[in-house]
Design a protein around this motif. Structure first.
Motif, PDB file in Angstrom:
ATOM      1  N   ILE A 257       1.192  -1.251  -0.523  1.00  0.00           N
ATOM      2  CA  ILE A 257       0.295  -0.048  -0.212  1.00  0.00           C
ATOM      3  C   ILE A 257       0.869   0.721  -0.180  1.00  0.00           C
ATOM      4  CG2 ILE A 257      -1.694   1.330   1.546  1.00  0.00           C
ATOM      5  CD1 ILE A 257      -2.759  -1.876   2.361  1.00  0.00           C
ATOM      6  N   VAL A 258       1.342   1.846  -0.706  1.00  0.00           N
ATOM      7  CA  VAL A 258       2.071   2.870  -1.631  1.00  0.00           C
ATOM      8  C   VAL A 258       0.984   4.229  -1.695  1.00  0.00           C
ATOM      9  CG1 VAL A 258       3.883   3.560  -2.387  1.00  0.00           C
ATOM     10  CG2 VAL A 258       3.114   1.170  -2.350  1.00  0.00           C
ATOM     11  N   ALA A 259       0.922   5.341  -0.362  1.00  0.00           N
ATOM     12  CA  ALA A 259      -0.293   6.015  -0.016  1.00  0.00           C
ATOM     13  C   ALA A 259       0.069   7.589   0.160  1.00  0.00           C
ATOM     14  CB  ALA A 259      -1.598   5.756   0.369  1.00  0.00           C
ATOM     15  N   ALA A 260       0.204   8.145  -1.682  1.00  0.00           N
ATOM     16  CA  ALA A 260       0.676   9.562  -0.883  1.00  0.00           C
ATOM     17  C   ALA A 260      -0.777  10.093  -0.861  1.00  0.00           C
ATOM     18  CB  ALA A 260       1.178   9.843  -2.503  1.00  0.00           C
ATOM     19  N   GLY A 261      -0.672  11.539  -0.002  1.00  0.00           N
ATOM     20  CA  GLY A 261      -2.310  12.521   0.054  1.00  0.00           C
ATOM     21  C   GLY A 261      -2.514  11.528  -0.013  1.00  0.00           C
ATOM     22  N   LEU A 267      -7.959   2.584   3.069  1.00  0.00           N
ATOM     23  CA  LEU A 267      -7.146   0.802   3.804  1.00  0.00           C
ATOM     24  C   LEU A 267      -5.999   0.696   2.845  1.00  0.00           C
ATOM     25  CD1 LEU A 267     -10.607   0.389   6.245  1.00  0.00           C
ATOM     26  CD2 LEU A 267      -8.070   1.202   6.427  1.00  0.00           C
ATOM     27  N   HIS A 268      -7.430   0.070   1.872  1.00  0.00           N
ATOM     28  CA  HIS A 268      -5.774  -0.882   1.138  1.00  0.00           C
ATOM     29  C   HIS A 268      -6.240  -0.196  -0.035  1.00  0.00           C
ATOM     30  CE1 HIS A 268      -7.282  -4.498   3.776  1.00  0.00           C
ATOM     31  NE2 HIS A 268      -6.433  -4.049   4.311  1.00  0.00           N
ATOM     32  N   TRP A 269      -5.015   1.314  -0.366  1.00  0.00           N
ATOM     33  CA  TRP A 269      -5.156   1.642  -1.826  1.00  0.00           C
ATOM     34  C   TRP A 269      -3.737   0.672  -2.259  1.00  0.00           C
ATOM     35  CZ3 TRP A 269      -6.307   4.105  -4.960  1.00  0.00           C
ATOM     36  CH2 TRP A 269      -5.573   5.600  -5.582  1.00  0.00           C
ATOM     37  N   ASP A 285       2.295   1.115   3.876  1.00  0.00           N
ATOM     38  CA  ASP A 285       2.493  -0.114   4.221  1.00  0.00           C
ATOM     39  C   ASP A 285       2.552  -1.670   3.479  1.00  0.00           C
ATOM     40  OD1 ASP A 285       1.043  -2.280   5.524  1.00  0.00           O
ATOM     41  OD2 ASP A 285      -0.993  -1.873   5.609  1.00  0.00           O
ATOM     42  N   ALA A 286       3.425  -1.939   3.714  1.00  0.00           N
ATOM     43  CA  ALA A 286       4.397  -3.109   3.240  1.00  0.00           C
ATOM     44  C   ALA A 286       4.730  -3.935   3.696  1.00  0.00           C
ATOM     45  CB  ALA A 286       5.254  -2.655   2.177  1.00  0.00           C
ATOM     46  N   GLU A 413      -2.408  -1.341  15.150  1.00  0.00           N
ATOM     47  CA  GLU A 413      -1.921  -0.531  13.723  1.00  0.00           C
ATOM     48  C   GLU A 413      -3.400   0.663  13.710  1.00  0.00           C
ATOM     49  OE1 GLU A 413      -3.397  -2.576  10.070  1.00  0.00           O
ATOM     50  OE2 GLU A 413      -3.104  -4.005  11.142  1.00  0.00           O
ATOM     51  N   PRO A 414      -4.080   0.923  15.496  1.00  0.00           N
ATOM     52  CA  PRO A 414      -5.090   1.675  15.524  1.00  0.00           C
ATOM     53  C   PRO A 414      -4.281   3.313  13.947  1.00  0.00           C
ATOM     54  CG  PRO A 414      -3.552   2.708  17.432  1.00  0.00           C
ATOM     55  CD  PRO A 414      -2.851   1.492  16.569  1.00  0.00           C
ATOM     56  N   GLY A 415      -5.829   3.939  13.146  1.00  0.00           N
ATOM     57  CA  GLY A 415      -5.430   4.508  12.017  1.00  0.00           C
ATOM     58  C   GLY A 415      -6.582   5.666  12.396  1.00  0.00           C
ATOM     59  N   LEU A 416      -6.175   6.853  11.445  1.00  0.00           N
ATOM     60  CA  LEU A 416      -7.309   7.763  10.941  1.00  0.00           C
ATOM     61  C   LEU A 416      -6.870   8.328   9.814  1.00  0.00           C
ATOM     62  CD1 LEU A 416      -6.585  10.670  14.584  1.00  0.00           C
ATOM     63  CD2 LEU A 416      -8.906   9.056  14.026  1.00  0.00           C
ATOM     64  N   TYR A 417      -8.443   8.224   9.415  1.00  0.00           N
ATOM     65  CA  TYR A 417      -8.454   8.185   7.327  1.00  0.00           C
ATOM     66  C   TYR A 417      -9.722   9.363   7.737  1.00  0.00           C
ATOM     67  CZ  TYR A 417      -6.099   3.739   8.647  1.00  0.00           C
ATOM     68  OH  TYR A 417      -5.454   3.485   9.273  1.00  0.00           O
ATOM     69  N   PHE A 418      -9.194  10.621   7.058  1.00  0.00           N
ATOM     70  CA  PHE A 418      -9.846  11.616   6.292  1.00  0.00           C
ATOM     71  C   PHE A 418     -10.217  11.876   5.491  1.00  0.00           C
ATOM     72  CE2 PHE A 418      -7.814  13.111  10.312  1.00  0.00           C
ATOM     73  CZ  PHE A 418      -8.886  13.006  11.370  1.00  0.00           C
TER      74      PHE A 418
END
Ligand code: GLY
Ligand code: MN
Ligand code: MN
Length: 470
Positions: A257-261, A267-269, A285-286, A413-418
């Motif tokens: 998962i290589v998620a820029a910006g 979650l699973h980009w 995420d790798a 792995e808690p996260g925040l996603y906006f």
């Protein structure tokens, strides 16, 4: 199981009898008589004994699975079912492990093509000259420490009457050979296998340590490549990570998962086709999967410029505090769900402080309500091992509703996603995602962070990026 027809392409040229006879002659004996046993053999034997002890009197069938078509006449790279490898050390396609009711194990395998028919040079899937040499039956028996028979003998073996349990949905040919019963016994067998895999033995822990170390090197490579990657796509960085896996002879355990910006909020980009821009964050995420098929699963959020903005830093540190609080819950005997609850309490409070919650954090955390989950989206961790989401079929009372035990390996792995189109949050928050993901071994008196060689705090991430890039 009868011998399948040769898999040939429509444009293969016909073969004359003279050529066919000529092709079968003049080959050296390449039997590897001195192939040593795989070092994992004492462990696979112990695992098989544990499984048999639970199901004595049953015939047990655990398939590896077969090739899956990717397009037209090309297949995905084969990867055996994790339970099959865990019990056998074998990784070849089409293999089937069978326990007789008395516990005697046999591996039914598709061995190398001999040179007595056309398969070795005419079969695009199994032909040795197309896809490489498989082991002979004798070589596999030596390597795996299990008696072997040809896969074509499996059908006859399974026709003999015995109470049979099958690990289903792995190999459709095996599923067809043993009609399903509706008692739920096969599902219980699958659950028992995943339960047995929950506690890792010493050998497995060593494999996971190697997977994490290789992943750490891959993350460093990505940081080193960031300056050249600016202006290119996320795939550049995906390639950098994968290169590290491959140059060391490994693979990845899941699509990176290589998620820029704003992609970090997915979650699973894994499309990884977005731009890499200065000023944005990169959520990476790798996990490297070792040759023994154990995978790491690590996430870090990196400022592409090398420096967090004040807002990015605040949100990153909120996630880091949630992660700290989650880690503090880890010990043998602690409920599996405790670390998630603890992390959610921190994140819900943080969301209240940001002014985005429509209620208090305490109200949001009420399970009947749960509105903070609009921005936390998923659970805070899972078991890790041969599968990235390991042992998912284990009974709930041994995993999700159970307690942690020494030898469990899991992610935190808690996260925040906006989301970029979320109108309920201030504009400056939109299109950002944060997750720190650690790989953890539960020990006899607490836990060990296997991924501790990667930095956690925002300041440490910046210092590390500066150091690695220098
Ligand atoms: N990489 C998928 C996950 O973190 O669970
Ligand atoms: Mn994970
Ligand atoms: Mn992950």
């Amino acid at each position: 199981m009868t011998q399948p027809p040769l898999r040939r392409g429509s444009h293969d040229l016909p073969v004359s009898r003279t050529l066919a006879e000529f092709m079968r002659t003049g080959w050296a004996d390449t039997e590897q008589a001195d192939l040593p046993a795989d070092p994992v053999v004492p462990y696979t034997r112990a695992r098989r004994e544990l499984l048999h002890a639970q199901f004595a009197g049953h015939r047990l069938v655990v398939p590896a699975g077969g090739d899956l078509r990717r397009s037209n006449d090309t297949d995905f790279r084969f990867r055996p079912h994790s339970s099959y490898t865990w019990l056998t050390a074998d990784q070849s396609s089409d293999g089937v492990l069978v326990f007789a009711p008395d516990g005697a194990a046999t591996l039914f395998l598709r061995p190398r093509s001999d040179r007595k028919d056309d398969e070795f040079y005419r079969d695009r899937r199994y032909g040795e000259l197309w896809n490489g040499r498989r082991r002979t039956l004798l070589e596999s028996a030596r390597r795996c420490g299990i008696p072997t028979r040809h896969i074509t003998e499996l059908e006859h073996e399974l026709r003999a009457p015995a109470a049979t349990l099958v690990l289903r949905d792995v190999d459709p040919r095996v599923d067809r050979l043993v009609p399903p019963n509706d008692s739920g016994a096969d599902a219980e067998f699958a659950a028992a296998l995943d339960e047995l895999r929950l506690v890792k033995d010493d050998w497995e822990v060593a494999q996971l340590e190697q997977a994490v170390a290789a992943t750490t090197r891959g993350f460093e490579d990505v940081v080193r490549a960031l300056p050249q990657a600016r202006g290119t796509s996320e795939r550049y960085l995906e390639g950098v990570f994968w290169t590290r896996a491959r140059v060391e002879g490994n693979d990845v355990g899941y699509h990176s998962i290589v998620a820029a910006g704003a992609h970090a909020a997915t979650l699973h980009w894994t499309s990884n086709d977005g731009p890499v821009r200065d000023g944005d964050l990169l959520l990476l995420d790798a996990g490297v999967e070792t040759r023994t098929l154990y995978t790491a699963d690590i996430t870090r959020v990196l400022p592409i410029s090398g420096h967090f903005t004040p807002l990015q830093r605040d949100l990153y540190e909120l996630c880091r505090r949630a992660n700290d609080v989650a880690l503090a819950c880890l010990r043998p005997g602690a409920p599996f769900r405790a670390f998630h609850r603890a992390a959610m309490a921190v994140l819900a409070q943080g969301l209240e402080d940001l002014g985005v919650l429509p209620c208090s954090a305490a109200e949001a955390l009420d399970e009947e309500f749960g509105v903070h989950r609009r921005w936390t989206l998923c659970g805070s961790g899972h078991m890790l091992g041969l599968d990235v989401h390991d042992c998912a079929a284990a009974p709930a009372n041994r995993y999700l509703d159970g307690v942690l035990r020494s030898g469990h390996v899991l992610t935190v792995e808690p996260g925040l996603y906006f989301q970029p189109d979320d109108e309920l949050i201030p504009a400056e928050l939109r299109g950002m995602g944060f997750r720190i993901e650690e790989d953890i071994l539960i020990t006899s008196d607490g836990y060990r962070v296997l991924s501790a060689d990667l930095p956690r705090t925002a300041a440490d991430v910046e210092a590390w990026m500066h150091r690695v890039a220098a």
